[in-house]
Every structure is written in structure tokens, then in C-alpha cells.
Write a protein that holds these residues in place. Structure first.
Motif: not given
Length: 277
Positions: A33-36, A43-46
Motif C-alpha cells: 500500500s506504499a505506492q501512491a 509509468d509512474e508505478m514503474l
């Protein structure tokens, strides 16, 4: 690796409502849950995951470098060698991460770059701790952490103790009888080449049978720096491929700054001694 659970095995029982689960042990709820992302860019998730996982590997590297330093300080060489081999492989893993990030094109990056604000990898205190622990110590690099007293104090504590290379040089002096100039050990400055240290390593490499333990120590350090250098090089090429020669988000000169870092040697005498053998 966790133990596999086969529900078809006769007699196998597990009550997941009472026993610790895989996710509990690893704290996966917090990690996943640390990906915001701050934008809708694909591509921001990558970008986030690559940097978060790199920080986790750096945390492990710091854990291992500290253990290796302590082992060398008490002359426990074999565990130290095992740990140093592991640190080198951690940097091999960090190198592989750039291969994934390089699948992001300049056009992809521009879709979310503004969302990053002034955040930058230059601000990674764990990377700075790794450099300090290995021997590349520049107190000026702490200024970026002035707004975080706890981080600043952590870096200061590292500067107040001998680096991994300092401890290795203590063993070198003890076991060869070499003497080094007074003041060569500067805790709050990068280590620079000392001719007497190179001469001591030359003694080791010239008679490896007699000095096998020091010879193995030297090669473990060279191996570690080799992987560390590759990580730096891949960082430069990835940044140049994705943003070209734009300034970094943290205000650095970007690629130009990173290229300067390629010239930094952590253990300079171990590289220069090769030319005199």
C-alpha cells in the motif's frame, strides 16, 4: 523462501485465522500500500516500485556492510568475506533494476515528471550512508538532509566511525608490519591515494601464499567496488537515456554530476597497485 503448503497432504492442517501468515510475516499490507502515484501516468508505478525496491536492497546492503566491518574489526575474516560477496551480489541485483527502468522512454517520463516536484534520488540518505560506510565521505553531502534532524544525526554517527576500508587497512598494517603516514585516516573526508598503502598491498600481491588472507580481503573489496561502479555507470546511462542532459529534479546538473561520480574510487590503492605488479 517460505514453506510450501499443500492442502492435499494427509494430516496437514493450518488455521489461517490464528497462525501468522505469509503476508503478516512480510508486512505486505504496508509494503503493497506504499505506492501512491501522484498522476494518472501509466509509468509512474514503474518509477515508484523501482526506487522503493532499490531502497530495500540498499537497506540490506547497509546491514551487511556493517556486519562485515564488525567482523573485520575482530579479525573474523571468513564471515567477513562471505558477507562482502553478498554485498557485491546485492549491487548486481540493483544493477538489474536499471534494465527494467530503461523500458521507460523520455515521452513516458514527461507524463509524470512534474508530479515529482523537487524529490530526487540525490536525497537518498541510504545511498549516502553506503558511500560513507565504504569510505567516500563528503560532509557537504549532508546539507540536503538538514531539514531531517534524525537522518542528519544518522549520517553524522557514520562519519564518526572508521569506514570499512579503514578497518581493512588496520588489518593490512597489522599483518604486514607496514606503517602509514600520520593523519591518513580522515573520518570526515573521502579517502585519497596514499603511496605507503599501495606499497603494503604490493607486498600482499607479490607473495599471495604468505599473505593469502589479506589477498582474499583485497579481492573481495575490489569485487565489491567493481559491482558498485557498474551500478553508478548504469545509473548514468539510464538517466541520459530517459532525460538527456536536463537538470535533475533535485537541482543537480543531472548527467554531468553523475558522470563525475564515475571517477570516484573507493579503494584507490587496490586499483593502482595492479599497474605495478
Amino acid at each position: 523462501m517460505t514453506d510450501a503448503y499443500d492442502p492435499g497432504t494427509e494430516g496437514a492442517q493450518m488455521t489461517f485465522d490464528r497462525d501468522m501468515s505469509y503476508g503478516d510475516y512480510l508486512g505486505l499490507d504496508k509494503i503493497l500500500s506504499a505506492q501512491a502515484p501522484l498522476s494518472d501516468a501509466h509509468d509512474e508505478m514503474l518509477f515508484i516500485v523501482q526506487h522503493q525496491t532499490s531502497e530495500l536492497w540498499m537497506k540490506l546492503a547497509l546491514h551487511e556492510v556493517g556486519a562485515a566491518r564488525d567482523a573485520l574489526a575482530r579479525r573474523d575474516f571468513q564471515p567477513a568475506f562471505k558477507i562482502l560477496s553478498r554485498v557485491a551480489r546485492i549491487f548486481e541485483q540493483l544493477n538489474s533494476a536499471w534494465d527494467v527502468l530503461r523500458t521507460m522512454t523520455p515521452s513516458d517520463y514527461t507524463t509524470f515528471r512534474e508530479a515529482l516536484g523537487k524529490s530526487s534520488g540525490f536525497q537518498s540518505h541510504q545511498y549516502r550512508l553506503i558511500e560513507f560506510a565504504l569510505g567516500n565521505r563528503n560532509p557537504n553531502m549532508m546539507r540536503v538532509h538538514d531539514h531531517r534532524p534524525e537522518t542528519h544525526a544518522l549520517l553524522t554517527r557514520e562519519l564518526d566511525r572508521p569506514s570499512l576500508y579503514h578497518v581493512a587497512l588496520d588489518r593490512l598494517a597489522e599483518d604486514t608490519g607496514a606503517t602509514f603516514p600520520e593523519g591518513f585516516r580522515r573520518l570526515r573526508a573521502p579517502h585519497s591515494h596514499v603511496s605507503e598503502i599501495e606499497a603494503a598491498w604490493h607486498v600482499v600481491y607479490s607473495d599471495t601464499a604468505r599473505h593469502w588472507t589479506l589477498y582474499e580481503l583485497a579481492e573481495k573489496l575490489v569485487d565489491l567496488e567493481d559491482y558498485f561502479r557498474r551500478w553508478r555507470f548504469n545509473h548514468v546511462t539510464t538517466v541520459e537515456r530517459v532525460i538527456g542532459f536536463k537538470r535533475g529534479t533535485g537541482g543537480t546538473s543531472g548527467v554531468q554530476y553523475l558522470r563525475k561520480m564515475l571517477d570516484v574510487e573507493l579503494f584507490p590503492e587496490l586499483w593502482s597497485v595492479r599497474g605495478g605488479l
